[in-house]
Design a protein around this motif. Structure first.
Motif, PDB file in Angstrom:
ATOM      1  N   ILE A 124       0.823  -1.223   0.000  1.00 64.52           N
ATOM      2  CA  ILE A 124       0.000   0.000   0.000  1.00 64.52           C
ATOM      3  C   ILE A 124       0.853   1.268   0.000  1.00 64.52           C
ATOM      4  O   ILE A 124       0.346   2.348  -0.272  1.00 64.52           O
ATOM      5  CB  ILE A 124      -1.048   0.029   1.149  1.00 64.52           C
ATOM      6  CG1 ILE A 124      -0.385  -0.123   2.500  1.00 64.52           C
ATOM      7  CG2 ILE A 124      -2.116  -1.029   0.914  1.00 64.52           C
ATOM      8  CD1 ILE A 124      -1.379  -0.005   3.650  1.00 64.52           C
ATOM      9  N   ASP A 125       2.147   1.115   0.265  1.00 67.46           N
ATOM     10  CA  ASP A 125       3.035   2.256   0.013  1.00 67.46           C
ATOM     11  C   ASP A 125       3.175   2.475  -1.486  1.00 67.46           C
ATOM     12  O   ASP A 125       3.243   3.610  -1.965  1.00 67.46           O
ATOM     13  CB  ASP A 125       4.425   1.993   0.607  1.00 67.46           C
ATOM     14  CG  ASP A 125       4.505   2.454   2.063  1.00 67.46           C
ATOM     15  OD1 ASP A 125       3.618   3.218   2.490  1.00 67.46           O
ATOM     16  OD2 ASP A 125       5.445   2.025   2.757  1.00 67.46           O
ATOM     17  N   GLU A 126       3.232   1.343  -2.213  1.00 70.98           N
ATOM     18  CA  GLU A 126       3.442   1.423  -3.651  1.00 70.98           C
ATOM     19  C   GLU A 126       2.152   1.817  -4.369  1.00 70.98           C
ATOM     20  O   GLU A 126       2.170   2.541  -5.346  1.00 70.98           O
ATOM     21  CB  GLU A 126       3.929   0.057  -4.140  1.00 70.98           C
ATOM     22  CG  GLU A 126       4.344   0.011  -5.585  1.00 70.98           C
ATOM     23  CD  GLU A 126       4.933  -1.356  -5.934  1.00 70.98           C
ATOM     24  OE1 GLU A 126       5.784  -1.843  -5.177  1.00 70.98           O
ATOM     25  OE2 GLU A 126       4.505  -1.928  -6.942  1.00 70.98           O
ATOM     26  N   ASN A 127       1.043   1.291  -3.882  1.00 74.45           N
ATOM     27  CA  ASN A 127      -0.258   1.585  -4.487  1.00 74.45           C
ATOM     28  C   ASN A 127      -1.221   2.006  -3.378  1.00 74.45           C
ATOM     29  O   ASN A 127      -1.916   1.175  -2.804  1.00 74.45           O
ATOM     30  CB  ASN A 127      -0.790   0.360  -5.226  1.00 74.45           C
ATOM     31  CG  ASN A 127      -2.091   0.646  -5.951  1.00 74.45           C
ATOM     32  OD1 ASN A 127      -2.649   1.750  -5.836  1.00 74.45           O
ATOM     33  ND2 ASN A 127      -2.581  -0.334  -6.694  1.00 74.45           N
ATOM     34  N   GLU A 161      -6.977   2.676   3.234  1.00 77.14           N
ATOM     35  CA  GLU A 161      -7.762   3.786   3.796  1.00 77.14           C
ATOM     36  C   GLU A 161      -7.141   4.269   5.103  1.00 77.14           C
ATOM     37  O   GLU A 161      -6.970   5.469   5.332  1.00 77.14           O
ATOM     38  CB  GLU A 161      -9.188   3.318   4.109  1.00 77.14           C
ATOM     39  CG  GLU A 161     -10.102   3.200   2.910  1.00 77.14           C
ATOM     40  CD  GLU A 161     -11.450   2.571   3.308  1.00 77.14           C
ATOM     41  OE1 GLU A 161     -12.143   2.160   2.387  1.00 77.14           O
ATOM     42  OE2 GLU A 161     -11.767   2.473   4.515  1.00 77.14           O
ATOM     43  N   LEU A 162      -6.824   3.313   5.982  1.00 69.71           N
ATOM     44  CA  LEU A 162      -6.270   3.682   7.291  1.00 69.71           C
ATOM     45  C   LEU A 162      -4.939   4.406   7.137  1.00 69.71           C
ATOM     46  O   LEU A 162      -4.665   5.367   7.852  1.00 69.71           O
ATOM     47  CB  LEU A 162      -6.090   2.430   8.160  1.00 69.71           C
ATOM     48  CG  LEU A 162      -7.376   1.782   8.679  1.00 69.71           C
ATOM     49  CD1 LEU A 162      -7.064   0.459   9.378  1.00 69.71           C
ATOM     50  CD2 LEU A 162      -8.106   2.720   9.632  1.00 69.71           C
ATOM     51  N   ARG A 163      -4.132   3.944   6.190  1.00 72.98           N
ATOM     52  CA  ARG A 163      -2.841   4.613   6.013  1.00 72.98           C
ATOM     53  C   ARG A 163      -3.035   6.033   5.494  1.00 72.98           C
ATOM     54  O   ARG A 163      -2.350   6.961   5.931  1.00 72.98           O
ATOM     55  CB  ARG A 163      -1.937   3.812   5.073  1.00 72.98           C
ATOM     56  CG  ARG A 163      -0.550   4.443   4.940  1.00 72.98           C
ATOM     57  CD  ARG A 163       0.511   3.460   4.583  1.00 72.98           C
ATOM     58  NE  ARG A 163       0.594   2.337   5.532  1.00 72.98           N
ATOM     59  CZ  ARG A 163       1.458   1.342   5.415  1.00 72.98           C
ATOM     60  NH1 ARG A 163       2.306   1.314   4.403  1.00 72.98           N
ATOM     61  NH2 ARG A 163       1.479   0.373   6.305  1.00 72.98           N
ATOM     62  N   ALA A 164      -3.987   6.177   4.567  1.00 76.47           N
ATOM     63  CA  ALA A 164      -4.248   7.519   4.034  1.00 76.47           C
ATOM     64  C   ALA A 164      -4.753   8.438   5.152  1.00 76.47           C
ATOM     65  O   ALA A 164      -4.353   9.597   5.251  1.00 76.47           O
ATOM     66  CB  ALA A 164      -5.267   7.439   2.903  1.00 76.47           C
ATOM     67  N   GLU A 165      -5.635   7.887   6.030  1.00 79.27           N
ATOM     68  CA  GLU A 165      -6.128   8.687   7.163  1.00 79.27           C
ATOM     69  C   GLU A 165      -4.977   9.058   8.086  1.00 79.27           C
ATOM     70  O   GLU A 165      -4.882  10.198   8.545  1.00 79.27           O
ATOM     71  CB  GLU A 165      -7.172   7.895   7.956  1.00 79.27           C
ATOM     72  CG  GLU A 165      -8.519   7.801   7.248  1.00 79.27           C
ATOM     73  CD  GLU A 165      -9.445   6.790   7.932  1.00 79.27           C
ATOM     74  OE1 GLU A 165      -9.173   6.425   9.100  1.00 79.27           O
ATOM     75  OE2 GLU A 165     -10.416   6.367   7.281  1.00 79.27           O
ATOM     76  N   GLY A 166      -4.104   8.079   8.341  1.00 80.21           N
ATOM     77  CA  GLY A 166      -2.960   8.328   9.228  1.00 80.21           C
ATOM     78  C   GLY A 166      -2.040   9.388   8.665  1.00 80.21           C
ATOM     79  O   GLY A 166      -1.530  10.244   9.395  1.00 80.21           O
TER      80      GLY A 166
END
Lengths: 169, 323
Positions: A124-127, A161-166
């Motif tokens: 999810i870092d890559e995409n 989603e959680l990473r984007a929120e973070g």
């Protein structure tokens, strides 16, 4: 060069794992997965097929997922290794990917889960915004024998989603 | 399972590597990414006494596309991972077939570590890279203390898992020519699980002038012992792109006649032969349908797993296709 029968080549190695440098002596033939589990007692890394198919032993090498059963610990020197413990080792404070697995019930028996977590964490870092189809493709190198893929695929999207929120906080 | 006892050497220069190979070549093996070799060791199908890890060797980790347009070449150093090649926009532009086929090499976790040159040295008939080297007219450079030599794919590949390299030789790099503008490429394969070894796979380069086919070459995965190339230039040259469906049947038949697959518990020889024909037929029609923009320079447009998955194929090569 002469060697005693019954002895085997060993090496003194320095392994950087989850931000800690370890110095240890290991047989040259010892796989990274076994050194992590047996020598460093990081038993979150699971050993399944030992020929690269199942993905249970996946760890991150310099941030990229790799099979720890297809590497000798000796050759992991000079790299930064992250195991599932390095991604999140506190039940009270799970990583975004671990939280996504909780949210989506993405784990059943849990054997394959560490390999999924290390794989998805890098993916999810890559995409950062995967479609369901991309999420399915992203985890296609990891086998779950509880047939839990549906929830795991959901967990990939939830983790993003959680990473984007973070990141936005 | 675990490997038998062995010693790992970690040279840092090519000269040191060649010295080790000269001393240990008969009982030693080069270890690069190890994604094919380590499974073999884990299952004790091989038990070399020494491994020479070349991942820290200086000067063999270059990936470069050089030369003027039309005579460009992609040089892939011995320790360059599949992933680096796959992610290189220059490589994709110059030779889209390489990137298309790489996406079928196991999974990202394996491609992160596995090397393109290592796949070529391993010479597995199930491997995509030996086929791409042969199909695109590539070559390798090998060094030993005795000197350096260049081998094209045909000279290198002499049998399943067998190359003409001597035990003291190191492949320092593989060289893939750029494909000429106007050529269209495609790769597809069918495997039982995503990323597994293919039951059958086909790579294709179609040359087109306007609406007319001027050349066609096919390479194969898992259905020939070595990466033999089938040149169908004479059979299909002059055909119009609009006649793709008719010509595709000729292509499929030629493919089935050409290959000589073996059978195993996963698929009989006849089934593999049939699959290769189906894949070739579909690839040919796909490439005929593509306009120039989905040939060279846009690998995903011409192939890609999502567009027309063969998983679940029943062998009906007349089935209608999704737009």
């Amino acid at each position: 060069m002469t060697e005693d029968i019954g002895t085997e080549p060993t090496s003194n190695i320095r392994l950087a794992v989850n931000g800690t440098l370890h110095e240890l002596e290991v047989p040259d033939r010892k796989l990274l997965s076994d050194v992590l589990r047996q020598d460093l007692e990081l038993t979150g890394t699971h050993v399944g097929c030992e020929h690269g198919v199942c993905g249970a032993c996946t760890v991150q090498l310099d941030g990229e997922p790799v099979r720890s059963c297809l590497m000798f610990a000796v050759t992991a020197q000079g790299h930064e290794i992250t195991t599932v413990e390095g991604i999140g080792d506190d039940p009270e404070n799970p990583s975004d990917v671990q939280q996504a697995f909780i949210d989506c019930h993405g784990l059943q028996c849990g054997f394959c889960t560490p390999g999924f977590v290390t794989t998805i964490d890098a993916y999810i870092d890559e995409n950062p915004n995967p479609t369901e189809e991309e999420a399915r493709e992203a985890v296609s190198g990891n086998l779950c024998r509880c047939t839990g893929y549906q929830n795991i695929v959901s967990a990939v999207c939830r983790a993003a989603e959680l990473r984007a929120e973070g990141a936005s906080q | 399972m675990k490997p038998s006892p062995l010693r790992i050497h970690r040279p840092t220069t090519v000269d040191e590597t060649l010295d080790l190979l000269a001393a240990r070549g008969d009982t030693g093996k080069i270890l690069a990414g190890g994604q094919s070799l380590v499974p073999v060791l884990n299952m004790r199908l091989a038990a070399p006494s020494d491994l020479i890890d070349i991942t820290s060797v200086a000067g063999i980790d270059d990936l470069e596309v050089s030369g003027a347009d039309g005579s460009e070449e992609i040089c892939v150093g011995a320790s360059v991972t599949h992933r680096r090649v796959e992610r290189s926009a220059d490589v994709t532009r110059a030779n889209p077939l390489l990137g298309e086929a790489l996406r079928f090499v196991a999974h990202p976790a394996v491609r992160n570590r596995g090397t393109t040159v290592g796949s070529i040295a391993h010479a597995d008939p199930n491997g995509e890279m030996p086929m791409v080297l042969a199909l695109t007219g590539g070559r390798i450079e090998a060094r030993s203390r005795r000197g350096e030599r260049t081998l094209d794919a045909e000279e290198l590949n002499i049998g399943p898992l067998e190359t003409s390299l001597e035990s003291d030789e190191l492949i320092t790099r593989a060289i893939f020519p750029a494909l000429p503008a106007g050529s269209r490429t495609g790769f597809d394969e069918l495997a039982r699980r995503s990323g597994d070894y293919a039951l059958a796979g086909v790579g294709m380069i179609l040359d087109v002038d306007g609406e007319t086919v001027t050349g066609l070459r096919c390479g194969f995965v898992s259905v020939t012992d070595v990466p033999d190339i089938l040149d169908l230039g004479e059979a299909v040259s002059g055909a119009e792109l609009g006649d793709a469906s008719t010509v595709a049947a000729t292509v499929a038949e030629a493919v089935r006649d050409f290959i000589d697959p073996g059978g195993d518990i996963h698929a009989s020889a006849d089934y593999r032969r049939h699959l290769a024909g189906v894949i070739a037929s579909r690839l040919f029609r796909r490439l005929c349908r593509s306009d120039g923009s989905s040939g060279r320079g846009d690998a995903r447009g011409a192939s890609g797993r999502g567009e027309d998955s063969l998983v679940g194929a029943t062998g009906d090569d007349t089935e209608s296709r999704r737009a």
